[in-house]
Design an enzyme around this catalytic site. Sequence first.
Site, PDB file in Angstrom:
ATOM      1  N   ASP A 179      56.707  -0.083   6.194  1.00 14.38           N
ATOM      2  CA  ASP A 179      55.881  -0.598   7.273  1.00 14.38           C
ATOM      3  C   ASP A 179      54.483   0.006   7.112  1.00 14.38           C
ATOM      4  O   ASP A 179      54.304   1.007   6.411  1.00 14.38           O
ATOM      5  CB  ASP A 179      56.490  -0.192   8.619  1.00 14.38           C
ATOM      6  CG  ASP A 179      55.584  -0.500   9.784  1.00 14.38           C
ATOM      7  OD1 ASP A 179      55.183  -1.673   9.926  1.00 14.38           O
ATOM      8  OD2 ASP A 179      55.263   0.430  10.547  1.00 14.38           O
ATOM      9  N   ASP A 212      51.435  -0.133   9.973  1.00 17.33           N
ATOM     10  CA  ASP A 212      50.857   0.421  11.200  1.00 17.33           C
ATOM     11  C   ASP A 212      51.808   1.426  11.845  1.00 17.33           C
ATOM     12  O   ASP A 212      52.920   1.067  12.239  1.00 17.33           O
ATOM     13  CB  ASP A 212      50.543  -0.695  12.201  1.00 17.33           C
ATOM     14  CG  ASP A 212      49.551  -1.694  11.635  1.00 17.33           C
ATOM     15  OD1 ASP A 212      48.515  -1.247  11.147  1.00 17.33           O
ATOM     16  OD2 ASP A 212      49.823  -2.903  11.688  1.00 17.33           O
ATOM     17  N   ASP A 272      58.397   2.970  12.068  1.00 18.16           N
ATOM     18  CA  ASP A 272      58.070   3.855  13.184  1.00 18.16           C
ATOM     19  C   ASP A 272      58.377   3.237  14.537  1.00 18.16           C
ATOM     20  O   ASP A 272      58.299   3.932  15.552  1.00 18.16           O
ATOM     21  CB  ASP A 272      56.584   4.227  13.147  1.00 18.16           C
ATOM     22  CG  ASP A 272      55.702   3.064  13.583  1.00 18.16           C
ATOM     23  OD1 ASP A 272      54.994   3.206  14.600  1.00 18.16           O
ATOM     24  OD2 ASP A 272      55.734   2.012  12.931  1.00 18.16           O
TER      25      ASP A 272
END
Length: 225
Positions: free
Chosen positions: A17, A19, A174
């Site tokens: 991922d 961001d 996240d």
Amino acid sequence: MTDVGRRLDSFAAVLWDMDGTLVDTEPYWMDSELALAKRYGGTWSREQALQVVGFDLLDAARLMRPQMGIDLAPEQIVEQLLDDVVARVRREVPWRPGARELLASLRTADVPCALVTMSYTRFADPIVAALPAGTFDVVITGDTVDRGKPHPEPYLAAARGLGVPAVECLAIEDSTTGAASASAAGCTVLVAPLHVSVPSGAGRVFVDSLEGLDAASVLGAVGVL
């Protein structure tokens, strides 16, 4: 940490991922969202911004429009936010601690890596360009898939691009939305929460940070399980 019942040395690739995982651009997005709402006479809060972390940009914009109370099409919201956030990233890329070091270790170990982000290509490009050439073998962005996270399509597309089954991939995430996408695709997920908490679940391994991790500790049994 959650025991996922398998050794991590079986993974064929790592899917990243962006961001909140590779870079901490969420504050950029939040500031841009607040500025957008103010510019058009709407309202928005950081608490509301946290609710769309990890979302496909158009899906997030569809939620923002009525909640902000602004008369812009979702596509217009996305483009204006991108204009602002891309400008911020071009001034400074806010790298997450340990992310670049882990990427470098994986590349040295010849582990294929893909970037899987719901940000659009024009936002991902300057971040990818700031890394050594060839860091990512495949880049999947929100404007190249039909269905964004939490749907499994982005992670399935990344695995397909690398030529490996998604069940043989480790995803690094996240957010709850991103972890759900990776899990639905069949990936094991290494979760390093940042701005939002992520619930535990089958196939999820939790770490406080990527700092100090390398290819051996991520793909092997030592240091993660």
